[in-house]
Design a protein around this motif. Structure first.
Motif, short mmCIF file in Angstrom:
data_model
loop_
_atom_site.label_atom_id
_atom_site.label_comp_id
_atom_site.label_asym_id
_atom_site.label_seq_id
_atom_site.Cartn_x
_atom_site.Cartn_y
_atom_site.Cartn_z
N TRP A 70 0.87 -1.18 0.00
CA TRP A 70 0.00 0.00 0.00
C TRP A 70 0.91 1.23 0.00
O TRP A 70 1.28 1.77 1.03
N SER A 123 0.27 2.14 7.29
CA SER A 123 0.06 1.25 6.14
C SER A 123 0.99 1.63 4.99
O SER A 123 1.63 0.77 4.38
N THR A 124 1.08 2.93 4.70
CA THR A 124 1.95 3.39 3.60
C THR A 124 3.42 3.26 3.96
O THR A 124 4.23 2.74 3.18
N SER A 127 4.76 -0.30 4.05
CA SER A 127 4.90 -0.85 2.70
C SER A 127 6.19 -0.38 2.05
O SER A 127 6.90 -1.16 1.41
N HIS A 141 -1.44 -3.65 6.29
CA HIS A 141 -2.66 -2.92 5.93
C HIS A 141 -3.80 -3.92 5.82
O HIS A 141 -3.63 -5.13 6.08
N THR A 142 -4.97 -3.44 5.43
CA THR A 142 -6.19 -4.26 5.49
C THR A 142 -6.11 -5.52 4.63
O THR A 142 -6.66 -6.56 4.99
N TRP A 159 -3.14 1.03 11.83
CA TRP A 159 -2.69 1.87 10.72
C TRP A 159 -3.75 2.94 10.44
O TRP A 159 -4.70 3.11 11.19
N GLY A 160 -3.56 3.68 9.33
CA GLY A 160 -4.52 4.73 8.99
C GLY A 160 -4.54 5.80 10.07
O GLY A 160 -3.52 6.15 10.67
N THR A 163 -2.81 5.49 13.72
CA THR A 163 -1.37 5.42 13.95
C THR A 163 -0.95 6.37 15.06
O THR A 163 -1.21 7.56 15.01
#
Length: 777
Positions: A70, A123-124, A127, A141-142, A159-160, A163
């Protein structure tokens, strides 16, 4: 976090999808290499991003079947902007040089700083860290940690927008766990692990590997009475054809031992059973022989079977043996079970996978986790089958407190099931009732004579009581049978109708005297000093309590009762029965029948769990207590221990701090709760909930007094219950604020980490503001 379940899911993914991964991994890392090259540029342009996004990420999705990385931030994010931030570049550069997860902790501060930026949440960022170093960093992430898997392993979304510092710590802890499992299973990197775990979201991993059954609906119309006169509940069978193996007509090839089959006979649900053996292929003659031996085969059934026989030109059939058939009290139509598939969608279908919610409607599985099947029968499920509705945490709290301390006080509203929960637990473990004694406390009790009797020198006789005989029976059982003895439950009803400190003083003293090497209390309760009474009546001069004796008191607080002193509360766990959920009352249709095997399994699990690893029930050596304290100190990287220290320091100025016994009890409760959770007897939301309940029972019960005495200490406790960045200043709380929090608790609870303790503190603050006085009960 449930490491065992995470390992089981990864193991299954490795077995099932390793070949697919092996074929694609070279191409996957070729594309990840292009992403890494872009990220390492001195300056990333919008054109660089477009080129990679249009080619590389689409290719990765085709290769892995999901958005495994992600990378692109949130909505309207400009990727080149955050890729060019100096802090972000520094983080990626340092991450690339790290050799293992232990070194990743050095990045915690920088990682926290980066994730506070716009479009660079966990999440970002995780990744991109994986792009730079797939050996160490997992893309979280999801899609790589789907909801059902998160709930199974006990990890929340971190995440998202969620955080924060805590989520960074949890991410690093997750990396440590995953690194350990990867090494054990031979998984080479975090991308491969994400490839396997992501399959869980598509339902491709069979849940039996994590002790979770799958659920199926058999649709059939055989002659005769189900189970007694036909195959229903005893066998499944169909032509050995792809359509029935894993096609529209059937899913026989997917069945595993323990899966649950719901039986539709002539359009009505008649019962359910379990898969006893995996499917096997047999001939027509073998079917006839087996069914003849089982008393199924007769002229009418022969006509029914001809339909199946004609559908298999090569004379091969799938046969599955079933067990534990449970007939429903009455047949149920499709209109009464809203989660069954629509009848038009199952025309021509023999075996169809169904949602576990169908089983919840039938009362077969727990409704705790509505998206996933229940992990066997828990104590709460058993109580629900008896028609008693308790919240999951309340049952878990009561059982673990009883197992930990052996002396539990049940307080709260009348009519909430305080007595019944004890009676039903005792009855589950011994249906004869020999292990349970109910005593109603009388207001005129002043000493222990009413409980244990007394020696009358005028008659030369000892006046026995039911309780004395009950304790002697428990002692005799333990002396004879040790770890195989039964647990004995004493219930003191309305315990505070008399002064507990008077009539129960002897018990309080010996319960805290410790245990000898055989498990009995070191100190005994003095009963008499007459040799003849001991020799001929079998009544000892001193009564040492056996470790298989559990004492429970129910209390109601009103003008006719007495409050408890700190001496009593210090020696007990106090469980409050307060919340009433009329929306879901009554539960189902009252009592429901559970499979005998499931009840037997639960009973055996509880008996083993209560007797403990050493077979000495409540006996705890100082070494065992120290080990529990050490585990608490290490839990969550020392976080719980820091909270206890902060809490005690906050309470000390008000003389409301706690001693070493309370710390020991909290540590033992946390340790024992995890054991019982792992054994499938009770369920908790998380380790945080276990620690929360321990605080609730051991810290708050001693809070008793007026506003001047309690307001600041209660606010200190509430402050430690808050999540970081909750945005709530407890020092400014007044009556209106407290009432608002309580009225909107379902939404406001998200501000608190320790929600049970927080809610109780708010209720006590409300009491202070309304009447100037508050107490736990």
């Amino acid at each position: 976090m449930r490491e065992d379940i995470l390992e089981a899911v990864l193991k299954k993914g490795l077995e099932k999808y390793h070949e697919e991964w092996r074929k694609n991994q070279e191409a996957v890392f070729e594309n990840i290499g292009k992403l890494r090259d872009m990220a390492k540029k001195d300056y990333v342009t919008a054109e660089d991003v477009r080129s990679v996004h249009d080619n590389v990420t689409k290719r990765l999705k085709n290769l892995t079947g999901i958005e495994i990385l992600w990378l692109w931030g949130g909505k309207d994010a400009k990727i080149e902007e955050f890729l060019n931030r100096q802090e972000f570049k520094t983080l990626l550069s340092k991450a690339e040089r790290i050799k293992d997860v232990s070194e990743a902790e050095e990045l915690q501060e920088l990682l926290m700083k980066v994730t506070q930026g716009k479009h660079t949440k966990l999440s970002t960022v995780s990744s991109w860290l994986c792009v730079m170093n797939s050996k160490v960093f997992y893309p979280m992430h999801t899609q790589t940690l789907p909801k059902q898997l998160r709930e199974k392993i006990g990890i929340e979304i971190i995440w998202g927008g969620k955080t924060n510092e805590k989520s960074i710590q949890e991410y690093l802890a997750f990396l440590k766990t995953l690194e350990r499992i990867n090494k054990k299973l031979g998984i080479e990197n975090m991308v491969e692990a994400a490839f396997y775990l992501s399959r869980f979201s598509k339902g491709k991993l069979e849940s039996h590997e994590t002790n979770q059954p799958n659920y199926y609906l058999e649709i059939t119309k055989p002659p005769g009475k189900p189970y007694l006169e036909n195959h229903v509940g005893r066998f499944l069978w169909s032509p050995a054809d792809e359509r029935y193996l894993d096609g529209r007509e059937g899913k026989i090839g997917l069945l595993n031992t323990g899966d649950i089959i719901v039986h539709d006979v002539n359009g009505k649900i008649v019962g359910y059973s379990k898969v006893a053996e995996k499917p096997k292929v047999v001939s027509r003659d073998e079917i006839i022989k087996i069914f003849t031996d089982e008393g199924i085969w007769n002229p009418e059934y022969s006509k029914f079977a001809e339909g199946w026989f004609r559908k298999s030109p090569d004379d091969k059939f799938y046969l599955v043996k079933l067990r534990d058939f449970q007939k429903l009290p009455e047949k149920i139509g499709y209109t009464k079970l809203k989660h069954l598939p629509h009848p038009t969608s199952i025309q021509g279908v023999y075996l169809k996978e169904i949602d576990s919610k169908v089983l919840e409607e039938l009362g077969v599985v727990s409704s705790k986790n509505k998206d996933i099947p229940s992990q066997g029968l828990t104590l709460r499920d058993y109580l629900a089958s008896k028609g008693y509705l308790y919240q999951e945490h309340l049952v878990s709290q009561f059982y673990t407190a009883l197992k930990t301390k052996g002396f539990v006080i049940l307080s709260g509203l009348t009519g909430t099931g305080k007595t019944k929960i004890v009676q039903e637990l005792a009855k589950l473990l011994d249906s004869s009732g020999e292990n349970f004694l109910f005593l109603s406390v009388r207001p005129d009790w002043r000493d222990s004579k009413a409980l244990l009797g007394y020696y009358n020198p005028l008659t030369g006789k000892y006046h026995r009581t039911k309780l004395l005989d009950f304790i002697l029976k428990a002692r005799k059982d333990y002396e004879r049978n040790g770890r195989n003895s039964a647990p004995y439950f004493l219930l003191l009803d309305e315990m505070n109708l008399a002064h507990v400190e008077y009539y129960f003083a002897d018990f309080l003293s010996v319960l805290e005297s410790g245990r000898d090497e055989d498990g009995f209390t070191r100190e005994g309760i003095k009963l008499h000093d007459v040799d003849e009474v001991e020799t001929f009546d079998g009544i000892p001069k001193e009564l040492h309590l056996p470790p298989n004796l559990y004492i429970i008191g129910t209390v109601n607080m009103d003008e006719t009762t007495y409050s408890f002193s700190p001496k009593v509360l210090d020696r007990a766990f106090t469980v409050e029965f307060h919340d009433v959920e009329l929306e879901v009352y009554p539960s189902g249709s009252g009592e429901s029948r559970l499979p005998n095997e499931a009840v037997d399994t639960l009973r055996d699990s509880i008996l083993r769990d209560l007797s403990g690893k050493n077979g000495q029930f409540l006996a705890r050596s100082k070494g065992e207590i120290n080990e529990a304290v050490k585990e608490l100190k290490d839990a969550k990287s020392g976080e719980y221990w820091r909270i206890l220290i902060e809490l005690n320091k906050a309470l000390e100025p008000y003389d409301m701090h706690f001693g070493y016994r309370v710390v020991d009890d909290i540590a033992l409760f946390v340790q024992r709760a995890r054991e019982s959770w792992e054994n499938g007897i009770v369920e908790f939301e998380s380790d945080d909930e276990i620690f929360d309940l321990a605080l609730l029972m051991k810290v708050l019960p001693k809070f008793h007094g007026n506003r001047k005495k309690l307001e600041e200490p209660l606010k200190a406790v509430l402050g430690l219950c808050l999540l970081e960045n909750a945005g709530l200043d407890v020092r400014e709380l007044r009556r209106g604020n407290v009432l608002e929090l309580l009225r909107n608790w379902e939404t406001q609870r998200e501000n608190f980490r320790f929600r049970h303790t927080a809610k109780k503190v708010l209720r006590m603050l409300r009491q202070l503001y309304e009447i100037g006085f508050a107490s736990f009960s």
